[in-house]
Design an enzyme around this catalytic site. Structure first.
Site, mmCIF file in Angstrom:
data_model
loop_
_atom_site.group_PDB
_atom_site.id
_atom_site.type_symbol
_atom_site.label_atom_id
_atom_site.label_comp_id
_atom_site.label_asym_id
_atom_site.label_seq_id
_atom_site.Cartn_x
_atom_site.Cartn_y
_atom_site.Cartn_z
ATOM 1 N N LYS A 9 -10.497 -0.716 8.718
ATOM 2 C CA LYS A 9 -10.788 -1.085 7.334
ATOM 3 C C LYS A 9 -11.780 -2.259 7.239
ATOM 4 O O LYS A 9 -12.007 -2.957 8.241
ATOM 5 C CB LYS A 9 -9.475 -1.438 6.616
ATOM 6 C CG LYS A 9 -8.529 -0.239 6.417
ATOM 7 C CD LYS A 9 -7.268 -0.670 5.652
ATOM 8 C CE LYS A 9 -6.334 0.508 5.395
ATOM 9 N NZ LYS A 9 -5.104 0.081 4.666
ATOM 10 N N TYR A 49 -7.158 8.230 -1.179
ATOM 11 C CA TYR A 49 -5.895 7.601 -1.581
ATOM 12 C C TYR A 49 -5.299 8.259 -2.834
ATOM 13 O O TYR A 49 -4.538 7.614 -3.567
ATOM 14 C CB TYR A 49 -6.110 6.106 -1.817
ATOM 15 C CG TYR A 49 -6.184 5.296 -0.534
ATOM 16 C CD1 TYR A 49 -5.135 5.316 0.397
ATOM 17 C CD2 TYR A 49 -7.293 4.496 -0.237
ATOM 18 C CE1 TYR A 49 -5.195 4.573 1.574
ATOM 19 C CE2 TYR A 49 -7.352 3.750 0.939
ATOM 20 C CZ TYR A 49 -6.298 3.795 1.830
ATOM 21 O OH TYR A 49 -6.357 3.049 2.998
ATOM 22 N N PHE A 57 -0.930 -1.044 -7.196
ATOM 23 C CA PHE A 57 -1.937 -1.599 -6.285
ATOM 24 C C PHE A 57 -3.166 -0.702 -6.125
ATOM 25 O O PHE A 57 -4.087 -1.027 -5.373
ATOM 26 C CB PHE A 57 -1.309 -1.871 -4.911
ATOM 27 C CG PHE A 57 -0.720 -0.638 -4.236
ATOM 28 C CD1 PHE A 57 -1.510 0.220 -3.483
ATOM 29 C CD2 PHE A 57 0.640 -0.354 -4.343
ATOM 30 C CE1 PHE A 57 -0.971 1.339 -2.867
ATOM 31 C CE2 PHE A 57 1.191 0.772 -3.734
ATOM 32 C CZ PHE A 57 0.377 1.624 -2.990
ATOM 33 N N ARG A 85 0.720 5.707 14.317
ATOM 34 C CA ARG A 85 1.527 5.011 13.298
ATOM 35 C C ARG A 85 2.352 3.898 13.959
ATOM 36 O O ARG A 85 2.483 2.810 13.409
ATOM 37 C CB ARG A 85 2.453 5.990 12.563
ATOM 38 C CG ARG A 85 1.759 7.036 11.727
ATOM 39 C CD ARG A 85 1.111 6.517 10.472
ATOM 40 N NE ARG A 85 2.045 5.973 9.512
ATOM 41 C CZ ARG A 85 1.708 5.602 8.271
ATOM 42 N NH1 ARG A 85 0.435 5.711 7.860
ATOM 43 N NH2 ARG A 85 2.587 5.105 7.451
ATOM 44 N N THR A 91 3.410 -1.009 7.152
ATOM 45 C CA THR A 91 2.334 -1.209 6.176
ATOM 46 C C THR A 91 2.105 -2.693 5.886
ATOM 47 O O THR A 91 0.961 -3.150 5.801
ATOM 48 C CB THR A 91 2.683 -0.474 4.855
ATOM 49 O OG1 THR A 91 2.927 0.902 5.162
ATOM 50 C CG2 THR A 91 1.561 -0.588 3.850
ATOM 51 N N ARG A 102 -1.157 -4.282 13.127
ATOM 52 C CA ARG A 102 -0.928 -5.073 11.910
ATOM 53 C C ARG A 102 -0.077 -6.305 12.201
ATOM 54 O O ARG A 102 -0.313 -7.378 11.635
ATOM 55 C CB ARG A 102 -0.264 -4.189 10.850
ATOM 56 C CG ARG A 102 -1.237 -3.137 10.273
ATOM 57 C CD ARG A 102 -0.504 -2.041 9.556
ATOM 58 N NE ARG A 102 -1.383 -1.187 8.747
ATOM 59 C CZ ARG A 102 -0.973 -0.083 8.134
ATOM 60 N NH1 ARG A 102 0.290 0.303 8.230
ATOM 61 N NH2 ARG A 102 -1.819 0.643 7.426
ATOM 62 N N ASN A 112 -4.502 -4.955 5.680
ATOM 63 C CA ASN A 112 -3.720 -4.564 6.860
ATOM 64 C C ASN A 112 -4.510 -3.807 7.921
ATOM 65 O O ASN A 112 -3.948 -3.095 8.747
ATOM 66 C CB ASN A 112 -2.445 -3.820 6.435
ATOM 67 C CG ASN A 112 -2.748 -2.522 5.718
ATOM 68 O OD1 ASN A 112 -3.906 -2.145 5.587
ATOM 69 N ND2 ASN A 112 -1.722 -1.845 5.268
ATOM 70 N N HIS A 115 -6.010 2.212 8.757
ATOM 71 C CA HIS A 115 -5.337 3.370 8.180
ATOM 72 C C HIS A 115 -5.111 4.371 9.301
ATOM 73 O O HIS A 115 -5.960 4.527 10.171
ATOM 74 C CB HIS A 115 -6.220 4.023 7.107
ATOM 75 C CG HIS A 115 -5.748 5.403 6.740
ATOM 76 N ND1 HIS A 115 -4.759 5.614 5.802
ATOM 77 C CD2 HIS A 115 -6.085 6.633 7.226
ATOM 78 C CE1 HIS A 115 -4.524 6.928 5.718
ATOM 79 N NE2 HIS A 115 -5.317 7.560 6.571
ATOM 80 N N GLU A 126 -7.556 14.717 5.626
ATOM 81 C CA GLU A 126 -8.319 13.466 5.663
ATOM 82 C C GLU A 126 -9.557 13.596 6.559
ATOM 83 O O GLU A 126 -10.630 13.093 6.216
ATOM 84 C CB GLU A 126 -7.422 12.328 6.174
ATOM 85 C CG GLU A 126 -6.304 11.979 5.194
ATOM 86 C CD GLU A 126 -5.345 10.916 5.727
ATOM 87 O OE1 GLU A 126 -4.388 10.581 5.010
ATOM 88 O OE2 GLU A 126 -5.547 10.424 6.861
HETATM 89 P P1 IDP Z 1 0.078 3.066 5.096
HETATM 90 O O1 IDP Z 1 -1.343 2.583 5.140
HETATM 91 O O2 IDP Z 1 0.970 2.296 6.047
HETATM 92 O O3 IDP Z 1 0.200 4.554 5.259
HETATM 93 P P2 IDP Z 1 0.614 3.488 2.266
HETATM 94 O O4 IDP Z 1 1.957 3.358 1.645
HETATM 95 O O5 IDP Z 1 0.078 4.872 2.464
HETATM 96 O O6 IDP Z 1 0.666 2.692 3.659
HETATM 97 O O7 IDP Z 1 -0.388 2.646 1.389
HETATM 98 C C1 IDP Z 1 -1.788 2.773 1.560
HETATM 99 C C2 IDP Z 1 -2.408 1.402 1.566
HETATM 100 O O8 IDP Z 1 -2.250 0.821 0.275
HETATM 101 C C3 IDP Z 1 -1.768 0.406 2.526
HETATM 102 O O9 IDP Z 1 -2.271 0.505 3.837
HETATM 103 C C4 IDP Z 1 -2.107 -0.912 1.877
HETATM 104 O O10 IDP Z 1 -3.442 -1.283 2.201
HETATM 105 C C5 IDP Z 1 -2.059 -0.576 0.403
HETATM 106 N N1 IDP Z 1 -0.755 -0.915 -0.158
HETATM 107 C C6 IDP Z 1 0.396 -0.210 -0.037
HETATM 108 N N2 IDP Z 1 1.419 -0.797 -0.692
HETATM 109 C C7 IDP Z 1 0.890 -1.903 -1.252
HETATM 110 C C8 IDP Z 1 1.444 -2.947 -2.063
HETATM 111 O O11 IDP Z 1 2.619 -2.963 -2.408
HETATM 112 N N3 IDP Z 1 0.569 -3.925 -2.445
HETATM 113 C C9 IDP Z 1 -0.762 -3.934 -2.098
HETATM 114 N N4 IDP Z 1 -1.307 -2.974 -1.328
HETATM 115 C C10 IDP Z 1 -0.496 -1.981 -0.909
HETATM 116 MG MG MG Z 2 -0.427 6.117 4.042
#
Ligand code: IDP
Ligand code: MG
Length: 148
Positions: A9, A49, A57, A85, A91, A102, A112, A115, A126
């Protein structure tokens, strides 16, 4: 063999951590079969997304992911999706274990670093968003006989 889409990212690129992150995945034994640097536009970000549309968010996420270039990588290997993962960690970097990408490099959930696809099915969708068939290379590596 699984394939997974990994995004290094914008925060990871800006912090000059791209090489270290790709190196971790490569050292694990995963094979890089496609890679490019690109600046995601809003349309691609919203499609990638799409599942998060409507969440609080979402707008910040789209604006962050389009703020600066990122590196998209396709990695291949047995159980690649699950392994990546695990290597990424939770996350929220504050909750991610040490030893994960992370957990080792991040602090904030909105920054973070990586992805990784969360299922082989989503990986296929994707990968198609980011790469054409001609950009993906399924070559043999001698060292794979020492990994499998
Ligand atoms: P992942 O990247 O671990 O799969 P997802 O739930 O798919 O997590 O969320 C996608 C991305 O959205 C996360 O990597 C993070 O950058 C952002 N994100 C997820 N939850 C939050 C939140 O509660 N606050 C701010 N950003 C979030
Ligand atoms: Mg995800």
């Amino acid at each position: 063999m699984d394939r997974s889409l990994v995004l290094i990212k914008p925060d990871a690129i800006q912090r000059a951590l791209a090489g270290q992150i790709i190196s971790r995945l490569e050292r694990k034994g995963l094979k890089i079969i496609a890679m490019k640097i690109l600046h995601m536009d809003k349309d691609l970000a919203q499609r990638h997304y799409a599942i998060h549309k409507g969440k609080p968010f979402f707008d910040d996420l789209v604006s962050f992911i389009t703020s600066s270039p990122l590196i998209a990588v396709v990695l291949q290997g047995e159980n690649a999706v699950q392994i990546i993962r695990q290597m990424m960690g939770e996350t929220d970097p504050a909750k991610a274990s040490s030893g994960t990408i992370r957990g080792d490099f991040g602090i904030d959930i909105g920054r973070n670093l990586v992805h990784g696809s969360d299922s082989p099915e989503n990986a296929r969708t994707e990968i198609d968003l980011f790469f054409s068939a001609e950009e993906i290379f399924d070559y043999d590596r001698e060292l794979d006989t020492w990994i499998y």
